[in-house]
Motif scaffolding. Structure first.
Motif, PDB file in Angstrom:
ATOM      1  N   LYS A  79      50.937 -32.348  49.229  1.00 41.12           N
ATOM      2  CA  LYS A  79      51.759 -31.670  48.221  1.00 41.12           C
ATOM      3  C   LYS A  79      50.947 -31.322  46.984  1.00 41.12           C
ATOM      4  CE  LYS A  79      54.910 -34.039  45.992  1.00 41.12           C
ATOM      5  NZ  LYS A  79      56.169 -34.777  45.722  1.00 41.12           N
ATOM      6  N   ALA A  80      51.048 -30.070  46.573  1.00 43.97           N
ATOM      7  CA  ALA A  80      50.384 -29.602  45.357  1.00 43.97           C
ATOM      8  C   ALA A  80      51.424 -28.899  44.495  1.00 43.97           C
ATOM      9  CB  ALA A  80      49.251 -28.645  45.695  1.00 43.97           C
ATOM     10  N   THR A  81      51.544 -29.321  43.248  1.00 43.53           N
ATOM     11  CA  THR A  81      52.499 -28.706  42.329  1.00 43.53           C
ATOM     12  C   THR A  81      51.784 -27.618  41.535  1.00 43.53           C
ATOM     13  OG1 THR A  81      53.752 -30.770  42.137  1.00 43.53           O
ATOM     14  CG2 THR A  81      54.105 -29.106  40.436  1.00 43.53           C
ATOM     15  N   LEU A  82      52.246 -26.387  41.681  1.00 43.44           N
ATOM     16  CA  LEU A  82      51.627 -25.228  41.042  1.00 43.44           C
ATOM     17  C   LEU A  82      52.551 -24.717  39.938  1.00 43.44           C
ATOM     18  CD1 LEU A  82      50.265 -23.374  44.205  1.00 43.44           C
ATOM     19  CD2 LEU A  82      49.189 -25.177  42.844  1.00 43.44           C
ATOM     20  N   SER A  83      51.969 -24.548  38.757  1.00 44.73           N
ATOM     21  CA  SER A  83      52.780 -24.259  37.569  1.00 44.73           C
ATOM     22  C   SER A  83      52.763 -22.784  37.189  1.00 44.73           C
ATOM     23  CB  SER A  83      52.274 -25.083  36.382  1.00 44.73           C
ATOM     24  OG  SER A  83      52.301 -26.459  36.682  1.00 44.73           O
ATOM     25  N   THR A  84      53.809 -22.365  36.517  1.00 42.74           N
ATOM     26  CA  THR A  84      53.922 -20.990  36.024  1.00 42.74           C
ATOM     27  C   THR A  84      52.729 -20.634  35.140  1.00 42.74           C
ATOM     28  OG1 THR A  84      56.331 -21.196  36.018  1.00 42.74           O
ATOM     29  CG2 THR A  84      55.388 -19.392  34.736  1.00 42.74           C
ATOM     30  N   GLY A  85      52.196 -19.444  35.344  1.00 43.63           N
ATOM     31  CA  GLY A  85      51.113 -18.942  34.507  1.00 43.63           C
ATOM     32  C   GLY A  85      49.726 -19.359  34.943  1.00 43.63           C
ATOM     33  N   ALA A  86      49.622 -20.290  35.900  1.00 38.84           N
ATOM     34  CA  ALA A  86      48.308 -20.720  36.370  1.00 38.84           C
ATOM     35  C   ALA A  86      47.594 -19.560  37.060  1.00 38.84           C
ATOM     36  CB  ALA A  86      48.442 -21.897  37.322  1.00 38.84           C
ATOM     37  N   ASN A  87      46.273 -19.542  36.926  1.00 36.02           N
ATOM     38  CA  ASN A  87      45.451 -18.506  37.556  1.00 36.02           C
ATOM     39  C   ASN A  87      44.357 -19.240  38.325  1.00 36.02           C
ATOM     40  OD1 ASN A  87      44.008 -16.167  38.208  1.00 36.02           O
ATOM     41  ND2 ASN A  87      44.615 -15.181  36.285  1.00 36.02           N
ATOM     42  N   LEU A  88      44.549 -19.389  39.630  1.00 36.66           N
ATOM     43  CA  LEU A  88      43.749 -20.292  40.442  1.00 36.66           C
ATOM     44  C   LEU A  88      42.941 -19.542  41.499  1.00 36.66           C
ATOM     45  CD1 LEU A  88      46.566 -22.928  41.149  1.00 36.66           C
ATOM     46  CD2 LEU A  88      44.983 -22.869  39.206  1.00 36.66           C
ATOM     47  N   THR A  89      41.728 -20.016  41.727  1.00 39.28           N
ATOM     48  CA  THR A  89      40.909 -19.523  42.835  1.00 39.28           C
ATOM     49  C   THR A  89      40.529 -20.726  43.688  1.00 39.28           C
ATOM     50  OG1 THR A  89      40.020 -17.674  41.554  1.00 39.28           O
ATOM     51  CG2 THR A  89      38.772 -18.361  43.497  1.00 39.28           C
ATOM     52  N   LEU A  90      40.994 -20.751  44.928  1.00 38.88           N
ATOM     53  CA  LEU A  90      40.681 -21.837  45.853  1.00 38.88           C
ATOM     54  C   LEU A  90      39.498 -21.410  46.713  1.00 38.88           C
ATOM     55  CD1 LEU A  90      44.247 -22.898  47.097  1.00 38.88           C
ATOM     56  CD2 LEU A  90      42.900 -23.873  45.223  1.00 38.88           C
ATOM     57  N   VAL A  91      38.400 -22.153  46.611  1.00 34.80           N
ATOM     58  CA  VAL A  91      37.195 -21.832  47.366  1.00 34.80           C
ATOM     59  C   VAL A  91      37.033 -22.854  48.487  1.00 34.80           C
ATOM     60  CG1 VAL A  91      34.716 -21.428  47.253  1.00 34.80           C
ATOM     61  CG2 VAL A  91      36.155 -20.904  45.262  1.00 34.80           C
ATOM     62  N   ALA A  92      37.100 -22.393  49.729  1.00 38.09           N
ATOM     63  CA  ALA A  92      36.889 -23.273  50.880  1.00 38.09           C
ATOM     64  C   ALA A  92      35.396 -23.513  51.040  1.00 38.09           C
ATOM     65  CB  ALA A  92      37.460 -22.641  52.143  1.00 38.09           C
ATOM     66  N   VAL A  93      34.989 -24.784  50.978  1.00 35.12           N
ATOM     67  CA  VAL A  93      33.583 -25.154  51.106  1.00 35.12           C
ATOM     68  C   VAL A  93      33.414 -26.120  52.268  1.00 35.12           C
ATOM     69  CG1 VAL A  93      33.030 -24.776  48.674  1.00 35.12           C
ATOM     70  CG2 VAL A  93      33.825 -27.023  49.425  1.00 35.12           C
ATOM     71  N   GLU A  94      32.177 -26.257  52.707  1.00 32.04           N
ATOM     72  CA  GLU A  94      31.897 -27.093  53.865  1.00 32.04           C
ATOM     73  C   GLU A  94      32.073 -28.566  53.518  1.00 32.04           C
ATOM     74  OE1 GLU A  94      27.987 -27.483  56.621  1.00 32.04           O
ATOM     75  OE2 GLU A  94      28.808 -25.466  56.356  1.00 32.04           O
ATOM     76  N   GLN A  95      32.633 -29.313  54.475  1.00 29.00           N
ATOM     77  CA  GLN A  95      32.839 -30.754  54.307  1.00 29.00           C
ATOM     78  C   GLN A  95      32.363 -31.431  55.580  1.00 29.00           C
ATOM     79  OE1 GLN A  95      33.950 -32.317  51.663  1.00 29.00           O
ATOM     80  NE2 GLN A  95      34.978 -34.208  52.236  1.00 29.00           N
ATOM     81  N   SER A  96      31.334 -32.254  55.478  1.00 26.29           N
ATOM     82  CA  SER A  96      30.797 -32.903  56.674  1.00 26.29           C
ATOM     83  C   SER A  96      31.206 -34.363  56.716  1.00 26.29           C
ATOM     84  CB  SER A  96      29.263 -32.798  56.693  1.00 26.29           C
ATOM     85  OG  SER A  96      28.704 -33.428  55.565  1.00 26.29           O
ATOM     86  N   GLY A  97      31.263 -34.915  57.929  1.00 31.62           N
ATOM     87  CA  GLY A  97      31.567 -36.324  58.109  1.00 31.62           C
ATOM     88  C   GLY A  97      32.964 -36.698  57.683  1.00 31.62           C
ATOM     89  N   ALA A  98      33.914 -35.781  57.813  1.00 36.70           N
ATOM     90  CA  ALA A  98      35.280 -36.047  57.368  1.00 36.70           C
ATOM     91  C   ALA A  98      36.264 -35.574  58.432  1.00 36.70           C
ATOM     92  CB  ALA A  98      35.536 -35.346  56.042  1.00 36.70           C
ATOM     93  N   THR A  99      37.543 -35.683  58.108  1.00 38.21           N
ATOM     94  CA  THR A  99      38.572 -35.309  59.080  1.00 38.21           C
ATOM     95  C   THR A  99      38.707 -33.803  59.226  1.00 38.21           C
ATOM     96  OG1 THR A  99      40.203 -35.469  57.299  1.00 38.21           O
ATOM     97  CG2 THR A  99      39.905 -37.411  58.690  1.00 38.21           C
TER      98      THR A  99
END
Length: 338
Positions: free
Chosen positions: A210-230
């Protein structure tokens, strides 16, 4: 004479007044400004130094790190990425130039410059961000694929806590390939779950929780590599919040296994309170495969194989997302330790 002194005083006052008036009449027009932030998304490049027109802009930058937007002079600018010189004992590994990005920064606009891809093929990913505010009552969200080892993916921005809901949902962003940065979306504020699957697949490889996103926010989600994880990826959330310019969102899934280390205990089964089976008929000196479950508090119950009671061991677990856990069953069967 007094007259001579007065003439010299009047001349001096005239010169001084002229200088003051000239100074008051001159104005310096400030240089036009653009907004720049940089990010390190090259998974094997190590620490990086970043310069702007050959002047230090940011140093010793680890993978996944980014800075807030900085106002810089508009115009053609040179943004360089180089490895950080590292000294170990008496040995120094020299800095190695990696990228030189020549970018025209237009006055008033926002630019994110990312060092992307593996170091052998490192390349710039330049994103011109939106300069306007989100629509009234909305927030703005953009997703960028900067994970070189990850395939093309589908992104689901869902309001459902149940990950299986994507079976009947349409991807919010479909077939997002490496280096793609589609236009931002204006969405209503609220509680969301960002889920990622392979392109044209319904198998979840990343779940934000769950992520709570607020009014007026200006977000950039960058998918990056994750090793040794789920999950093969995590999301770096770039914001325009001066105090919290970035944060990392890891997969909200943990993996847990059981290791049978009780020499006189029978084969065992292990199950979580949510009915996730962790081990079945696990024998001494062997380990189960990892089982996936949501991050958070859990109760693990270990019984003799094929039975549900009595419990040989009951263990309370606090599982963090994108983390692997091993639970050892130790001691003698009369008093095992979990």
């Amino acid at each position: 004479s007094l007259e001579s002194v007065m003439k010299r005083f009047v001349l001096f006052a005239s010169i001084l007044l002229t200088g003051i008036l000239a100074a008051c009449g001159s104005t310096t027009t400030p240089a036009p400004k653009a907004n720049l932030r940089v990010m390190h998304a090259s998974p094997d490049a190590g620490l990086l130094d970043i310069s702007l027109d050959d002047k230090n802009f940011l140093t010793v930058v680890p993978f996944k790190d980014a800075i807030r937007f900085n106002q810089v002079d508009a115009g053609k600018r040179s943004i360089k990425f180089a490895t950080t010189a590292v000294t170990t004992g008496t040995t120094t590994t020299a800095s190695v130039p990696l990228l030189n990005v020549s970018q025209d920064l237009v006055e008033g606009r926002f630019y994110t410059v990312i060092a992307a891809n593996n170091v052998a093929a490192i390349e710039p990913l330049v994103i011109e961000e939106d300069s306007t505010e989100p629509a009234a009552g909305k927030l703005r969200l953009r997703v960028v694929h900067a994970a070189p080892a990850a395939p093309a993916v589908d992104i689901y921005i869902s309001t459902s806590a149940d990950a299986t809901s994507i079976a009947t949902e349409t991807a919010t962003i479909g077939n997002l390939a490496f280096k793609a940065a589609p236009p931002a979306l204006d969405i209503a504020p609220g509680e969301y779950y960002v889920r990622v699957t392979g392109a044209n697949s319904k198998t979840v490889i990343f779940d934000s929780g769950k992520a709570t996103l607020s009014t007026g926010a200006n977000l950039t989600l960058v998918a990056v590599e994750q090793s040794g994880a789920t999950s093969p990826i995590s999301l770096v959330n770039l914001t325009r919040n001066y105090l919290i310019p970035r944060s990392e969102i890891v997969d909200n899934v943990a993996q847990v296994r059981v290791v049978h280390a009780s020499p006189d205990a029978p084969a065992v089964d292990a199950i979580l309170e949510d009915a996730t089976k962790v081990a079945t008929a696990l024998t001494y000196s062997t380990a189960s495969a990892y089982a996936l479950t949501k991050a958070g508090p859990h109760t693990l119950t270990i019984t003799g194989a094929g039975t549900t009671t009595p419990a040989l061991v009951t263990s309370t677990l606090a599982l963090t997302g994108s983390t692997s856990y091993s639970v050892f069953v130790m001691g003698l069967a009369a008093s095992p330790v979990g």
